[in-house]
Design a protein around this motif. Structure first.
Motif, PDB file in Angstrom:
ATOM      1  N   TYR A  78     -23.667  65.077  42.276  1.00  0.00           N
ATOM      2  CA  TYR A  78     -22.315  65.593  42.128  1.00  0.00           C
ATOM      3  C   TYR A  78     -21.540  64.734  41.141  1.00  0.00           C
ATOM      4  O   TYR A  78     -21.659  63.505  41.148  1.00  0.00           O
ATOM      5  N   ARG A  79     -20.752  65.359  40.304  1.00  0.00           N
ATOM      6  CA  ARG A  79     -19.887  64.672  39.340  1.00  0.00           C
ATOM      7  C   ARG A  79     -18.443  64.841  39.797  1.00  0.00           C
ATOM      8  O   ARG A  79     -17.986  65.966  40.007  1.00  0.00           O
ATOM      9  N   ILE A  80     -17.735  63.729  39.939  1.00  0.00           N
ATOM     10  CA  ILE A  80     -16.356  63.753  40.420  1.00  0.00           C
ATOM     11  C   ILE A  80     -15.492  63.018  39.400  1.00  0.00           C
ATOM     12  O   ILE A  80     -15.804  61.887  39.016  1.00  0.00           O
ATOM     13  N   GLU A  81     -14.411  63.658  38.989  1.00  0.00           N
ATOM     14  CA  GLU A  81     -13.475  63.006  38.084  1.00  0.00           C
ATOM     15  C   GLU A  81     -12.271  62.520  38.883  1.00  0.00           C
ATOM     16  O   GLU A  81     -11.629  63.294  39.578  1.00  0.00           O
ATOM     17  N   THR A  82     -11.999  61.230  38.788  1.00  0.00           N
ATOM     18  CA  THR A  82     -10.804  60.663  39.397  1.00  0.00           C
ATOM     19  C   THR A  82      -9.799  60.384  38.285  1.00  0.00           C
ATOM     20  O   THR A  82     -10.102  60.576  37.110  1.00  0.00           O
ATOM     21  N   GLN A  83      -8.637  59.900  38.638  1.00  0.00           N
ATOM     22  CA  GLN A  83      -7.639  59.565  37.621  1.00  0.00           C
ATOM     23  C   GLN A  83      -8.128  58.459  36.698  1.00  0.00           C
ATOM     24  O   GLN A  83      -7.775  58.415  35.523  1.00  0.00           O
ATOM     25  N   ASP A  84      -8.947  57.558  37.235  1.00  0.00           N
ATOM     26  CA  ASP A  84      -9.350  56.388  36.472  1.00  0.00           C
ATOM     27  C   ASP A  84     -10.786  56.386  35.978  1.00  0.00           C
ATOM     28  O   ASP A  84     -11.129  55.590  35.112  1.00  0.00           O
TER      29      ASP A  84
END
Length: 145
Positions: free
Chosen positions: A32-38
């Motif tokens: 799974y690929r997750i984009e956070t703010q940082d």
């Protein structure tokens, strides 16, 4: 980029770098690929891994530790006297529906057909936005780390 490759059991005493709120469906993904703010986080876990509220994930070099939380999501909450609730759980199980089972209620993803069936069985059903932790099933432990 952070690659998380190892799951550890919950441990409130461990300091974490980040907390990830994931839905029940997202917690069943091993890739799974997750984009956070940082940052961008990649889950690269053994196939069949199911994450649970409080689990810890870490990078291979242990430089990053992340706590998983059950993200509130739309659910149906089913209540009834115990025998009726047992019958409802039986019928949902016959349909292989992911269900969170407790002594006082059942939770499942919203579905108008299942809601009608449950109400016909004599249960009370209401919609809510809550964390959802369905049962793994009788054979779910075989794929766990």
């Amino acid at each position: 980029m952070i690659a998380l490759t190892q799951r550890q059991p919950p441990n409130a005493a461990i300091a974490v770098s980040l907390t990830l709120a994931l839905t029940a469906e997202e917690r069943t993904r091993s890739r799974y690929r997750i984009e956070t703010q940082d940052d961008i986080i990649f889950l690269r876990l053994p196939r069949g891994t199911v994450l649970h509220d409080g689990d810890l994930l870490q990078a291979e070099d242990a430089s990053v530790i992340v706590r998983v939380t059950a993200k509130p999501e739309p659910v149906l909450v089913v209540t009834a006297p115990s025998v009726v609730l047992l019958k409802a759980a039986y019928h949902l199980g016959n349909r292989h529906v992911p269900v969170e089972v407790t002594q006082d209620y059942l939770r499942l993803s919203p579905d108008p057909v299942l809601r009608a069936m449950l109400e016909q069985l004599g249960t009370q059903v209401h919609e809510a936005i809550l964390p959802f932790q369905p049962e793994r099933g009788a054979y779910g432990h075989h794929h766990e780390q």
